[in-house]
Motif scaffolding. Structure first.
Motif, PDB file in Angstrom:
ATOM      1  N   TRP A   1       0.800  -1.218   0.000  1.00 36.70           N
ATOM      2  CA  TRP A   1       0.000   0.000   0.000  1.00 36.70           C
ATOM      3  C   TRP A   1       0.844   1.285   0.000  1.00 36.70           C
ATOM      4  CZ3 TRP A   1      -4.323   1.392  -1.747  1.00 36.70           C
ATOM      5  CH2 TRP A   1      -4.904   2.599  -1.373  1.00 36.70           C
ATOM      6  N   PRO A   2       1.937   1.379   0.757  1.00 40.23           N
ATOM      7  CA  PRO A   2       2.743   2.603   0.683  1.00 40.23           C
ATOM      8  C   PRO A   2       3.298   2.865  -0.724  1.00 40.23           C
ATOM      9  CG  PRO A   2       3.332   1.353   2.631  1.00 40.23           C
ATOM     10  CD  PRO A   2       2.413   0.489   1.814  1.00 40.23           C
ATOM     11  N   GLU A   3       3.668   1.817  -1.433  1.00 39.07           N
ATOM     12  CA  GLU A   3       4.153   1.980  -2.803  1.00 39.07           C
ATOM     13  C   GLU A   3       3.037   2.429  -3.735  1.00 39.07           C
ATOM     14  OE1 GLU A   3       6.396  -1.379  -4.278  1.00 39.07           O
ATOM     15  OE2 GLU A   3       7.061  -1.833  -2.248  1.00 39.07           O
ATOM     16  N   ILE A   4       1.846   1.920  -3.520  1.00 37.96           N
ATOM     17  CA  ILE A   4       0.697   2.325  -4.334  1.00 37.96           C
ATOM     18  C   ILE A   4       0.395   3.802  -4.105  1.00 37.96           C
ATOM     19  CG2 ILE A   4      -1.793   2.017  -4.643  1.00 37.96           C
ATOM     20  CD1 ILE A   4      -1.361  -0.964  -4.074  1.00 37.96           C
ATOM     21  N   GLN A   5       0.435   4.241  -2.852  1.00 35.94           N
ATOM     22  CA  GLN A   5       0.192   5.643  -2.545  1.00 35.94           C
ATOM     23  C   GLN A   5       1.234   6.537  -3.207  1.00 35.94           C
ATOM     24  OE1 GLN A   5       0.075   5.390   1.774  1.00 35.94           O
ATOM     25  NE2 GLN A   5      -2.091   5.944   1.736  1.00 35.94           N
ATOM     26  N   THR A   6       2.485   6.136  -3.152  1.00 34.99           N
ATOM     27  CA  THR A   6       3.557   6.913  -3.785  1.00 34.99           C
ATOM     28  C   THR A   6       3.342   6.980  -5.283  1.00 34.99           C
ATOM     29  OG1 THR A   6       5.104   6.225  -2.068  1.00 34.99           O
ATOM     30  CG2 THR A   6       6.044   7.083  -4.098  1.00 34.99           C
TER      31      THR A   6
ATOM     32  N   LEU B   1       0.536   6.658  -6.991  1.00 37.65           N
ATOM     33  CA  LEU B   1      -0.618   7.500  -7.290  1.00 37.65           C
ATOM     34  C   LEU B   1      -0.283   8.978  -7.141  1.00 37.65           C
ATOM     35  CD1 LEU B   1      -3.527   5.503  -5.596  1.00 37.65           C
ATOM     36  CD2 LEU B   1      -3.179   5.889  -8.042  1.00 37.65           C
ATOM     37  N   GLY B   2       0.471   9.308  -6.111  1.00 44.88           N
ATOM     38  CA  GLY B   2       0.883  10.700  -5.920  1.00 44.88           C
ATOM     39  C   GLY B   2       1.742  11.195  -7.069  1.00 44.88           C
TER      40      GLY B   2
END
Length: 53
Positions: free
Chosen positions: A9-14, A16-17
């Motif tokens: 999830w942290p990689e997905i958030q990065t 997407l940002g």
């Protein structure tokens, strides 16, 4: 399956940002340069007072 998603999830958030950042920059630049080119084409069209240039 959800454990894998939660794990990355942290990689997905990065990602997407970064994607939204790239989109916002290119949309902004497209509006600016597109407006300049569009205005120049409109003002220099045939029959316009700037068509002499």
């Amino acid at each position: 399956m959800y454990e894998k998603v939660i794990g990355i999830w942290p990689e997905i958030q990065t990602a997407l940002g970064e994607t939204f950042y790239m989109l916002s920059v290119t949309i902004f630049l497209g509006i600016i340069f597109g407006g300049i080119v569009g205005t120049a084409l409109y003002l220099t069209r045939e029959g316009s007072f700037l068509a002499i240039i």
